[in-house]
Design a protein around this motif. Structure first.
Motif, mmCIF file in Angstrom:
data_model
loop_
_atom_site.group_PDB
_atom_site.id
_atom_site.type_symbol
_atom_site.label_atom_id
_atom_site.label_comp_id
_atom_site.label_asym_id
_atom_site.label_seq_id
_atom_site.Cartn_x
_atom_site.Cartn_y
_atom_site.Cartn_z
ATOM 1 N N ASP A 30 0.805 -1.214 0.000
ATOM 2 C CA ASP A 30 0.000 0.000 0.000
ATOM 3 C C ASP A 30 0.845 1.275 0.000
ATOM 4 O O ASP A 30 0.306 2.368 -0.112
ATOM 5 C CB ASP A 30 -0.918 0.000 1.227
ATOM 6 C CG ASP A 30 -2.044 0.996 1.090
ATOM 7 O OD1 ASP A 30 -2.596 1.116 -0.015
ATOM 8 O OD2 ASP A 30 -2.352 1.663 2.090
ATOM 9 N N ALA A 31 2.155 1.163 0.131
ATOM 10 C CA ALA A 31 3.021 2.344 0.206
ATOM 11 C C ALA A 31 3.016 3.102 -1.120
ATOM 12 O O ALA A 31 2.987 2.507 -2.192
ATOM 13 C CB ALA A 31 4.439 1.934 0.570
ATOM 14 N N GLN A 32 3.043 4.413 -1.025
ATOM 15 C CA GLN A 32 3.080 5.274 -2.204
ATOM 16 C C GLN A 32 4.527 5.478 -2.636
ATOM 17 O O GLN A 32 5.430 5.517 -1.810
ATOM 18 C CB GLN A 32 2.452 6.633 -1.888
ATOM 19 C CG GLN A 32 1.011 6.558 -1.448
ATOM 20 C CD GLN A 32 0.082 6.139 -2.571
ATOM 21 O OE1 GLN A 32 0.342 6.403 -3.731
ATOM 22 N NE2 GLN A 32 -0.992 5.457 -2.216
ATOM 23 N N GLY A 33 4.748 5.636 -3.926
ATOM 24 C CA GLY A 33 6.095 5.929 -4.413
ATOM 25 C C GLY A 33 6.900 4.671 -4.640
ATOM 26 O O GLY A 33 6.403 3.673 -5.143
ATOM 27 N N MET A 34 8.165 4.724 -4.232
ATOM 28 C CA MET A 34 9.073 3.600 -4.449
ATOM 29 C C MET A 34 8.635 2.382 -3.644
ATOM 30 O O MET A 34 8.101 2.519 -2.545
ATOM 31 C CB MET A 34 10.494 3.989 -4.023
ATOM 32 C CG MET A 34 11.122 5.016 -4.919
ATOM 33 S SD MET A 34 12.788 5.505 -4.435
ATOM 34 C CE MET A 34 13.489 4.067 -3.745
ATOM 35 N N PRO A 35 8.876 1.187 -4.206
ATOM 36 C CA PRO A 35 8.568 -0.025 -3.432
ATOM 37 C C PRO A 35 9.411 -0.049 -2.157
ATOM 38 O O PRO A 35 10.602 0.252 -2.177
ATOM 39 C CB PRO A 35 8.958 -1.161 -4.356
ATOM 40 C CG PRO A 35 9.053 -0.562 -5.710
ATOM 41 C CD PRO A 35 9.352 0.892 -5.537
ATOM 42 N N THR A 36 8.788 -0.377 -1.077
ATOM 43 C CA THR A 36 9.468 -0.354 0.210
ATOM 44 C C THR A 36 9.074 -1.577 1.022
ATOM 45 O O THR A 36 8.161 -2.313 0.644
ATOM 46 C CB THR A 36 9.127 0.935 0.979
ATOM 47 O OG1 THR A 36 9.839 0.940 2.198
ATOM 48 C CG2 THR A 36 7.649 1.042 1.254
ATOM 49 N N ARG A 37 9.738 -1.780 2.119
ATOM 50 C CA ARG A 37 9.369 -2.861 3.029
ATOM 51 C C ARG A 37 8.162 -2.423 3.839
ATOM 52 O O ARG A 37 7.847 -1.258 3.933
ATOM 53 C CB ARG A 37 10.541 -3.163 3.955
ATOM 54 C CG ARG A 37 11.757 -3.626 3.176
ATOM 55 C CD ARG A 37 12.840 -4.049 4.087
ATOM 56 N NE ARG A 37 12.412 -5.325 4.699
ATOM 57 C CZ ARG A 37 13.049 -5.904 5.691
ATOM 58 N NH1 ARG A 37 14.106 -5.345 6.205
ATOM 59 N NH2 ARG A 37 12.629 -7.041 6.187
ATOM 60 N N GLY A 38 7.508 -3.385 4.454
ATOM 61 C CA GLY A 38 6.333 -3.100 5.264
ATOM 62 C C GLY A 38 6.695 -2.413 6.570
ATOM 63 O O GLY A 38 7.862 -2.304 6.949
ATOM 64 N N ASP A 39 5.684 -1.960 7.264
ATOM 65 C CA ASP A 39 5.869 -1.278 8.538
ATOM 66 C C ASP A 39 5.880 -2.317 9.656
ATOM 67 O O ASP A 39 4.829 -2.853 10.025
ATOM 68 C CB ASP A 39 4.746 -0.265 8.734
ATOM 69 C CG ASP A 39 5.013 0.683 9.877
ATOM 70 O OD1 ASP A 39 5.976 0.442 10.634
ATOM 71 O OD2 ASP A 39 4.274 1.681 10.000
ATOM 72 N N LEU A 40 7.047 -2.603 10.172
ATOM 73 C CA LEU A 40 7.212 -3.643 11.183
ATOM 74 C C LEU A 40 6.530 -3.267 12.494
ATOM 75 O O LEU A 40 5.930 -4.117 13.155
ATOM 76 C CB LEU A 40 8.698 -3.920 11.416
ATOM 77 C CG LEU A 40 9.037 -5.064 12.360
ATOM 78 C CD1 LEU A 40 8.476 -6.372 11.830
ATOM 79 C CD2 LEU A 40 10.531 -5.163 12.552
ATOM 80 N N GLY A 41 6.580 -1.995 12.862
ATOM 81 C CA GLY A 41 5.960 -1.546 14.111
ATOM 82 C C GLY A 41 4.452 -1.737 14.099
ATOM 83 O O GLY A 41 3.858 -2.184 15.087
ATOM 84 N N VAL A 42 3.830 -1.414 12.977
ATOM 85 C CA VAL A 42 2.382 -1.589 12.858
ATOM 86 C C VAL A 42 2.028 -3.070 12.876
ATOM 87 O O VAL A 42 1.031 -3.480 13.472
ATOM 88 C CB VAL A 42 1.860 -0.901 11.571
ATOM 89 C CG1 VAL A 42 0.410 -1.228 11.323
ATOM 90 C CG2 VAL A 42 2.055 0.595 11.668
ATOM 91 N N ALA A 43 2.847 -3.893 12.238
ATOM 92 C CA ALA A 43 2.594 -5.338 12.219
ATOM 93 C C ALA A 43 2.682 -5.935 13.619
ATOM 94 O O ALA A 43 1.840 -6.746 14.009
ATOM 95 C CB ALA A 43 3.574 -6.025 11.286
ATOM 96 N N ILE A 44 3.673 -5.537 14.395
ATOM 97 C CA ILE A 44 3.821 -6.042 15.764
ATOM 98 C C ILE A 44 2.682 -5.546 16.644
ATOM 99 O O ILE A 44 2.139 -6.291 17.464
ATOM 100 C CB ILE A 44 5.194 -5.655 16.342
ATOM 101 C CG1 ILE A 44 6.294 -6.412 15.604
ATOM 102 C CG2 ILE A 44 5.264 -5.918 17.844
ATOM 103 C CD1 ILE A 44 7.688 -5.996 15.973
ATOM 104 N N ALA A 45 2.285 -4.291 16.467
ATOM 105 C CA ALA A 45 1.169 -3.756 17.241
ATOM 106 C C ALA A 45 -0.127 -4.490 16.910
ATOM 107 O O ALA A 45 -0.923 -4.804 17.807
ATOM 108 C CB ALA A 45 1.016 -2.261 16.969
#
Length: 95
Positions: A30-45
């Motif tokens: 869902d990230a805008q712009g360049m392909p990036t890794r996921g949000d680890l903090g949100v995943a753990i939360a």
């Protein structure tokens, strides 16, 4: 040391890990712009929220022997800062 875990807690933990994986992948896609890794903090939360909610909804409890029963004597820890001091005054004056 061997740690035993029941079927229900193991299933809850597996579901929480699956939710964390899905959230991690979704935030990367869902990230805008360049392909990036996921949000680890949100995943753990998200995994923590799912773990807590399922444990609460299913009524999982810890070891009942670890909690002192009513009327059972609590062990004395000793020392001046002990919350179980027996030498405290019986009366407390209000100011």
């Amino acid at each position: 040391m061997t740690v035993t875990i029941g079927a229900a807690p193991m299933l809850i933990f597996a579901v929480a890990c699956l939710v964390a994986y899905v959230v991690f992948r979704y935030t990367a896609r869902d990230a805008q712009g360049m392909p990036t890794r996921g949000d680890l903090g949100v995943a753990i939360a998200a995994a923590g929220v799912v773990l807590t909610a399922l444990a609460w909804l299913l009524g999982l409890q810890g070891n009942p022997e670890a909690v002192p029963r009513e009327g059972r004597e609590v062990s004395q820890h000793g020392g001046n800062g002990s919350p179980n001091r027996t030498d405290a005054p019986a009366e407390v004056t209000a100011r």
